[in-house]
Design an enzyme around this catalytic site. Structure first.
Site: not given
Length: 303
Positions: A53, A198
């Site tokens: 991320s 993610d």
């Protein structure tokens, strides 16, 4: 001359693991790395960089040679981040409720992640092209580096973990966009022929990926530095950063690892919405202070 005389000492291998944390996390991580560098830590010695991320953004910036000191100053001056339009909002309560629903009755972590991916695929989010343009603008260099950069994401349909590298035949921008696709906030992103959410859906730091075989490292890394702005609470669905590091050390006791986790001042700087660009100046300053404070300790590990 004996064979022993010809034997060369094994080269020390090093891995840098960068965790997730939104825009606040990007500014904080860059600040930490700049503070470490000014304190005498040569991050260029890293044989592998693992990014999740926010950490995928910072990992890409570091390994493609972007001037982090200059970027850090931009963050402190309030010139970084997504400046167009209102800030996105990460509703941790809603995300937690969806995570709990995904966990309920799931056979394993993969099924839980697939359920969360299904929710993300159905969520009302901005178009993929719009989101990709944002990530593209964050990366001055669009090509994969020669360095061993590893970027985590989760397949939105199967829940399987993907680790993108320069050999994956996926554009660097697409890999980073996939790793940053927060469920319910941003759309699952296409990388290759699949859509991903993610990487933090599986782990906020992915410490274990520091020890994957490939490129310059075979076997576990000798030295591991973990930089993590967010830290899941112990007893939750995911291991805390400390628990991940401890688990790794139990498996590889011959190696060493150090974790820099956001302290109270840094967490206060993050505020309640880590996706708000307004958090970046304070987060950058707090990260820099932590990096400088931990530099001597990290240098002893790193060198």
């Amino acid at each position: 001359m004996t064979d022993a005389a010809h034997t060369q000492p094994a080269r020390t291998t090093r891995a840098l693991v960068l965790g997730g944390g939104g825009l606040a996390g990007i500014a904080w991580e860059v600040g930490v790395l700049v503070g470490l560098t000014e304190g005498g830590v040569d991050l260029g010695l890293a044989d592998r960089v693992v990014g999740t991320s926010a950490g995928s953004v910072v990992g890409a910036l570091l390994t493609t040679g972007v001037d982090l000191a200059a970027l850090h100053q931009e963050h402190r001056d309030g010139r970084g981040g997504d400046s167009s339009g209102p800030p996105a909002h990460l509703d941790m309560e809603k995300l937690g409720a969806e995570l709990a629903a995904a966990m309920d009755g799931a056979r394993d972590a993969g099924e839980m992640r697939a359920r969360l991916g299904a929710w993300a695929l159905a969520a009302d989010t901005p178009p993929e092209a719009e989101r990709r343009a944002v990530i593209d603008a964050r990366l001055p260099v669009k090509e994969w580096p020669r360095a061993d950069l590893r970027i985590s994401a989760v397949d939105a349909e199967t829940g399987e973990l993907a680790v993108f590298t320069r050999d994956a035949r996926v554009d660097l921008v697409d890999a980073v966009a996939a790793s940053c696709a927060v469920p319910g906030v941003w759309p699952p992103m296409t990388a290759g022929r699949r859509r991903y959410v993610d990487g933090g859906v599986a782990s906020i730091v992915h410490v274990a990926r520091a020890d994957d075989d490939g490129f310059e490292i075979t076997g576990p890394a000798d030295r591991v530095l973990v930089v993590a702005p967010l830290d899941p609470p112990a007893g939750g669905p995911f291991r805390s950063v400390s628990q991940e590091v401890e688990h790794r050390q139990e498996q590889h006791p011959e190696t060493q690892a150090v974790a820099i986790i956001a302290d109270e001042a840094s967490v206060a700087a993050f505020g309640t919405n880590v996706l708000d660009p307004a958090t970046m100046p304070g987060s950058a300053a707090a990260g820099y202070e932590q990096g400088r404070a931990r530099a001597a300790e990290v240098a002893a590990l790193w060198t």
